[in-house]
Write a protein that holds these residues in place. Structure first.
Motif, PDB file in Angstrom:
ATOM      1  N   ARG A  40      14.722  -6.112 -20.280  1.00  0.00           N
ATOM      2  CA  ARG A  40      14.113  -5.192 -19.088  1.00  0.00           C
ATOM      3  C   ARG A  40      13.163  -5.920 -18.170  1.00  0.00           C
ATOM      4  N   GLY A  41      12.384  -6.081 -19.119  1.00  0.00           N
ATOM      5  CA  GLY A  41      11.021  -6.574 -18.401  1.00  0.00           C
ATOM      6  C   GLY A  41      10.241  -6.007 -18.913  1.00  0.00           C
ATOM      7  N   ILE A  42       8.571  -6.114 -17.998  1.00  0.00           N
ATOM      8  CA  ILE A  42       7.241  -5.283 -18.097  1.00  0.00           C
ATOM      9  C   ILE A  42       7.259  -3.634 -17.772  1.00  0.00           C
ATOM     10  N   PRO A  43       7.038  -2.846 -17.859  1.00  0.00           N
ATOM     11  CA  PRO A  43       7.496  -1.501 -17.109  1.00  0.00           C
ATOM     12  C   PRO A  43       6.243  -1.480 -16.803  1.00  0.00           C
ATOM     13  N   CYS A  44       6.464  -1.187 -15.665  1.00  0.00           N
ATOM     14  CA  CYS A  44       4.940  -0.894 -14.584  1.00  0.00           C
ATOM     15  C   CYS A  44       5.734  -0.283 -13.070  1.00  0.00           C
ATOM     16  N   ARG A  45       4.104  -0.384 -12.240  1.00  0.00           N
ATOM     17  CA  ARG A  45       4.560   0.929 -11.171  1.00  0.00           C
ATOM     18  C   ARG A  45       4.633  -0.412  -9.886  1.00  0.00           C
ATOM     19  N   ARG A  46       5.462  -0.601  -9.281  1.00  0.00           N
ATOM     20  CA  ARG A  46       4.977  -1.168  -8.019  1.00  0.00           C
ATOM     21  C   ARG A  46       4.809  -0.170  -6.707  1.00  0.00           C
ATOM     22  N   TYR A  47       3.774  -0.265  -5.827  1.00  0.00           N
ATOM     23  CA  TYR A  47       3.549   0.448  -4.621  1.00  0.00           C
ATOM     24  C   TYR A  47       3.702  -0.987  -3.207  1.00  0.00           C
ATOM     25  N   SER A  48       3.948  -0.372  -2.597  1.00  0.00           N
ATOM     26  CA  SER A  48       4.242  -1.120  -0.978  1.00  0.00           C
ATOM     27  C   SER A  48       3.541  -0.565   0.253  1.00  0.00           C
ATOM     28  N   MET A  49       2.486  -1.643   0.950  1.00  0.00           N
ATOM     29  CA  MET A  49       1.858  -0.532   2.116  1.00  0.00           C
ATOM     30  C   MET A  49       2.497   0.021   2.959  1.00  0.00           C
ATOM     31  N   SER A  50       4.448  -0.466   3.087  1.00  0.00           N
ATOM     32  CA  SER A  50       4.877   0.480   3.984  1.00  0.00           C
ATOM     33  C   SER A  50       5.836   2.087   2.859  1.00  0.00           C
TER      34      SER A  50
END
Length: 467
Positions: free
Chosen positions: A187-197
């Motif tokens: 599945r990949g590396i668990p993380c959080r994705r932040y976006s400016m929008s």
């Protein structure tokens, strides 16, 4: 610069940074942030010279995990002083804090998040051994790093809150939530994705005003405590820490000004502080405009380096004092990045180590070596160099005379790479105060460590105790 309290604010509003699994993509890595994060999160020694082998193992494990998940990292590092002195005061404040922290660590033995001296060198060498793409920028890396990520439409991995302000199509993966040790390879590396929008939508703010927000919240020229920002909070806002109240109040105030220009907004901020003199207002607005420029993305100069090996150009202001041959070794990390600060500003900000403040700075032991270094850079008649070091618990500036003597007199900065190896060796031996005959019988790979140890035994203060 950073925006104090912004990471905590986002932590309290998790919907802005959804959980994802990351794999099979490019990733632009903030190298300075990563090496601090890996060292301090690994519970390694900070007070007795460092644990470099254990740190190397940690770095190797991190990049192996990325490779196992099909992630292609491109590491970008700060590469020395910029042409501007805008952050000099910030450096001095942080350096004074570090002097106190190192003293406290020496007294109590407690860890104070003090990075051992050679950690960056170990990090660079390990990445070179792993063949991980790495570049050192000429000056601070944030803008160029963000520009590369935007061009490639891939995320940035960092813990620097400045990246919350840049417009990054691939978003920001915060190091604190990049759970590479808990990886699920498929599945990949668990993380959080932040976006400016997402941030702008949540707080109902015009993206063009984000640099204004960051500059107001992250500087020392306009004190947010001078304005009662809580009165601009939306009705029914939950209770939060004072810093959070200030930030949300400021965001709400900016959100109500969506139809105003940046200049109108800066003028309106000054109107909120009528007690500030006209001259102080003018100075504050000037500094705010300068800090806002740091969030304007430059054209990317790093893609060519990673794809074709094209060395990024030097800023125009550096061309007059930095030889052309310096660029490639600096960009690859083969040359100490302090060289830029020495050539551009003639200033060397010495690193503070863990030691009792009653003792003289350990940097004095290597002063003679630095004087020869300054002589090679500045040449005969090049003037003095400013060094910044501690005396007790104070941070003091000293004028230091460069040394140009012996074999070094035959060398010139613009042609150093072409110097005869025999002359280079002689300069090294003269600097360390060792005759070549003294090293006869010593295995070749041990000659430099033996010469350096001899130099240290003769010049260290207090005198080393030999058992």
């Amino acid at each position: 610069m950073g925006v104090k309290g912004l990471s905590s604010l986002l932590e309290d509003n998790r919907m802005i940074s959804p959980d994802i699994h990351f794999r099979d993509r490019k990733l632009v890595v903030d190298g300075n942030n990563l090496l601090f994060h890996l060292y301090f999160s690994s519970n390694l020694d900070q007070n007795h010279g460092g644990e470099y082998l254990a740190f190397q193992v940690e770095v190797q494990a991190f990049f192996k995990t990325l490779a196992d998940c099909g992630i292609k990292p491109y590491v970008v590092m700060d590469g020395g002083s910029s042409t501007s002195d805008i952050k000099l005061e910030t450096f001095k404040i942080r350096a004074r804090e570090k002097v106190q922290k190192t003293h406290d660590a020496a007294l109590t033995g407690r860890k104070g998040r003090i990075l051992p001296t050679l950690t960056k060198h170990v990090f660079r060498q390990t990445l070179n051994d792993l063949k991980v793409p790495l570049v050192y920028c000429f000056g601070e890396a944030d803008g160029r790093l963000a520009a590369l990520a935007k061009e490639w439409c891939c995320p940035v991995l960092s813990a620097d809150s400045d990246f919350y302000i840049f417009d990054l199509p691939g978003g920001l993966l915060h190091l604190d939530h990049f759970r590479w040790r808990a990886v699920e390879t498929r599945r990949g590396i668990p993380c959080r994705r932040y976006s400016m929008s997402s941030f702008c939508t949540f707080f109902n703010i015009d993206p063009q005003l984000l640099p204004v927000f960051a500059s107001l919240a992250g500087n020392d020229y306009v004190n947010l405590r001078d304005v009662k920002w809580a009165r601009y909070l939306p009705a029914g806002s939950p209770k939060m820490k004072f810093s959070g109240t200030n930030l949300v109040g400021l965001l709400s105030w900016l959100g109500a000004r969506a139809d105003r220009t940046t200049e109108d907004t800066l003028t309106a901020v000054m109107d909120l502080m009528p007690s500030m003199s006209q001259q102080t207002q003018t100075e504050a607005q000037t500094m705010l405009r300068k800090s806002m420029l740091e969030y304007r993305l430059p054209s990317s100069s790093l893609r060519g380096f990673f794809s074709e090996g094209t060395v990024p150009p030097l800023p125009a202001e550096m061309l007059r004092c930095v030889p052309d041959w310096v660029r490639a070794p600096l960009a690859r990390g083969e040359l100490n990045s302090d060289v830029l600060g020495l050539l551009v500003h003639r200033r060397n900000k010495l690193r503070t180590q863990v030691e009792h403040s009653d003792l003289q700075s350990s940097n004095l032991t290597s002063k003679h070596i630095r004087q020869v270094w300054y002589g090679l850079l500045l040449g005969l008649g090049g003037g003095e160099m400013e060094e910044v070091d501690r005396v007790g618990l104070e941070l003091i500036s000293f004028q230091v005379r460069p040394l140009v003597q012996g074999a070094a007199q035959t060398l010139r900065l613009d042609s150093l790479p072409q110097a005869d190896p025999a002359v280079r060796l002689q300069v090294c031996l003269e600097t360390l105060g060792v005759e070549e005959e003294t090293l006869e019988g010593v295995p070749a790979h041990l000659r430099l460590p033996v010469a350096v140890t001899r130099y240290w035994l003769r010049r260290a203060s207090p005198e080393p105790m030999l058992f």
